[in-house]
Design a protein around this motif. Structure first.
Motif, PDB file in Angstrom:
ATOM      1  N   LEU A  37       0.681  -1.203   0.026  1.00 12.36           N
ATOM      2  CA  LEU A  37      -0.154  -0.029  -0.068  1.00 12.36           C
ATOM      3  C   LEU A  37       0.767   1.300   0.127  1.00 12.36           C
ATOM      4  CD1 LEU A  37      -2.787  -1.223   2.591  1.00 12.36           C
ATOM      5  CD2 LEU A  37      -3.108  -0.302   0.210  1.00 12.36           C
ATOM      6  N   GLN A  38       2.093   1.163   0.484  1.00 14.86           N
ATOM      7  CA  GLN A  38       3.050   2.524   0.715  1.00 14.86           C
ATOM      8  C   GLN A  38       3.754   2.562  -0.361  1.00 14.86           C
ATOM      9  OE1 GLN A  38       5.145   1.097   4.029  1.00 14.86           O
ATOM     10  NE2 GLN A  38       4.114   2.148   5.238  1.00 14.86           N
ATOM     11  N   ARG A  39       3.518   1.591  -1.794  1.00 13.15           N
ATOM     12  CA  ARG A  39       4.219   1.728  -2.735  1.00 13.15           C
ATOM     13  C   ARG A  39       3.228   1.656  -4.305  1.00 13.15           C
ATOM     14  NH1 ARG A  39       6.772  -0.504   1.204  1.00 13.15           N
ATOM     15  NH2 ARG A  39       8.956   0.069   1.647  1.00 13.15           N
ATOM     16  N   ASP A  40       3.233   2.785  -4.668  1.00 19.38           N
ATOM     17  CA  ASP A  40       2.255   2.551  -5.658  1.00 19.38           C
ATOM     18  C   ASP A  40       2.757   2.049  -7.016  1.00 19.38           C
ATOM     19  OD1 ASP A  40       0.381   4.535  -4.938  1.00 19.38           O
ATOM     20  OD2 ASP A  40       1.430   6.284  -5.630  1.00 19.38           O
ATOM     21  N   GLU A  41       3.962   1.783  -7.193  1.00 21.59           N
ATOM     22  CA  GLU A  41       4.768   1.224  -8.358  1.00 21.59           C
ATOM     23  C   GLU A  41       4.942  -0.433  -8.088  1.00 21.59           C
ATOM     24  OE1 GLU A  41       8.029   1.931  -5.063  1.00 21.59           O
ATOM     25  OE2 GLU A  41       6.429   2.992  -6.060  1.00 21.59           O
ATOM     26  N   GLY A  42       4.374  -0.825  -6.968  1.00 22.23           N
ATOM     27  CA  GLY A  42       4.419  -2.225  -6.395  1.00 22.23           C
ATOM     28  C   GLY A  42       5.755  -2.726  -6.098  1.00 22.23           C
ATOM     29  N   LEU A  43       5.711  -3.943  -5.507  1.00 23.61           N
ATOM     30  CA  LEU A  43       6.938  -4.601  -5.389  1.00 23.61           C
ATOM     31  C   LEU A  43       7.334  -5.912  -5.969  1.00 23.61           C
ATOM     32  CD1 LEU A  43       7.213  -3.861  -1.728  1.00 23.61           C
ATOM     33  CD2 LEU A  43       8.639  -3.011  -3.211  1.00 23.61           C
ATOM     34  N   ARG A  44       8.440  -6.226  -6.338  1.00 24.31           N
ATOM     35  CA  ARG A  44       8.664  -7.587  -6.908  1.00 24.31           C
ATOM     36  C   ARG A  44       8.680  -8.666  -5.757  1.00 24.31           C
ATOM     37  NH1 ARG A  44       9.358  -7.073 -12.234  1.00 24.31           N
ATOM     38  NH2 ARG A  44      10.613  -5.145 -12.937  1.00 24.31           N
ATOM     39  N   PHE A  45       8.588  -9.847  -6.032  1.00 20.55           N
ATOM     40  CA  PHE A  45       8.904 -10.907  -4.969  1.00 20.55           C
ATOM     41  C   PHE A  45      10.107 -10.926  -4.400  1.00 20.55           C
ATOM     42  CE2 PHE A  45      10.024 -15.077  -3.178  1.00 20.55           C
ATOM     43  CZ  PHE A  45       8.694 -15.594  -2.868  1.00 20.55           C
ATOM     44  N   ASN A  46      11.170 -10.801  -4.944  1.00 14.27           N
ATOM     45  CA  ASN A  46      12.526 -10.393  -4.436  1.00 14.27           C
ATOM     46  C   ASN A  46      12.837  -9.490  -3.548  1.00 14.27           C
ATOM     47  OD1 ASN A  46      13.486 -13.130  -5.194  1.00 14.27           O
ATOM     48  ND2 ASN A  46      14.536 -12.055  -6.795  1.00 14.27           N
TER      49      ASN A  46
END
Length: 150
Positions: A37-46
């Protein structure tokens, strides 16, 4: 998972919200949900694995639970990346963003109510911002909510 990092992420949300939604997941899933929720760009699994200093099975279980609940989704940036797990990333869904905003509005008093010592009364405008979305929840009467999420 690193307990200090887990607690730091969880401290971003009032415990009443986490407790009210406990059936949807566990503390690890909540921490990952908050991080997304804190990152609009999303996160990769790693990136998630590295952020929480966790083993892949822990991350996989939490992502699966959040995904099954409809709170997050796995996406790719281009059609060429479909099927490439290293190119995919996780983002909160519209439901995931709306849920956190609705929980803030529904479970926490507005700032105005806190100042006046009131509980949201009938036909009063009530707004409570969620720190995790650019949207706002507004309600003119109990049960009448409108969610605006970017």
């Amino acid at each position: 998972m690193n307990e200090a990092i887990l607690e730091r992420q969880l401290s971003e949300v009032p415990s009443v919200i986490i407790n009210a939604t406990a059936p949807l997941g566990n503390r690890k899933a909540w921490a990952i949900y908050i991080a997304l929720l804190q990152r609009d760009e999303g996160l990769r699994f790693n990136q998630i694995r590295d952020l929480f200093e966790a083993e892949p099975p822990e991350i996989s279980r939490a992502l699966k639970a959040l995904s099954n609940a409809g709170l997050i989704a796995r996406q790719v940036r281009s059609l060429d990346d479909v099927g490439n797990t290293e190119a995919s990333f996780y983002v909160p869904t519209t439901l995931g963003k709306a849920l956190i905003a609705a929980l803030y509005r529904g479970l926490l008093p507005s700032r105005e109510d806190e100042v006046h010592g009131d509980v949201a009364g009938p036909a009063r405008t009530h707004c409570q911002d969620s720190p995790f979305s650019t949207g706002r929840i507004t309600a003119s009467a109990p049960g009448e909510a409108e969610v605006h999420v970017r």
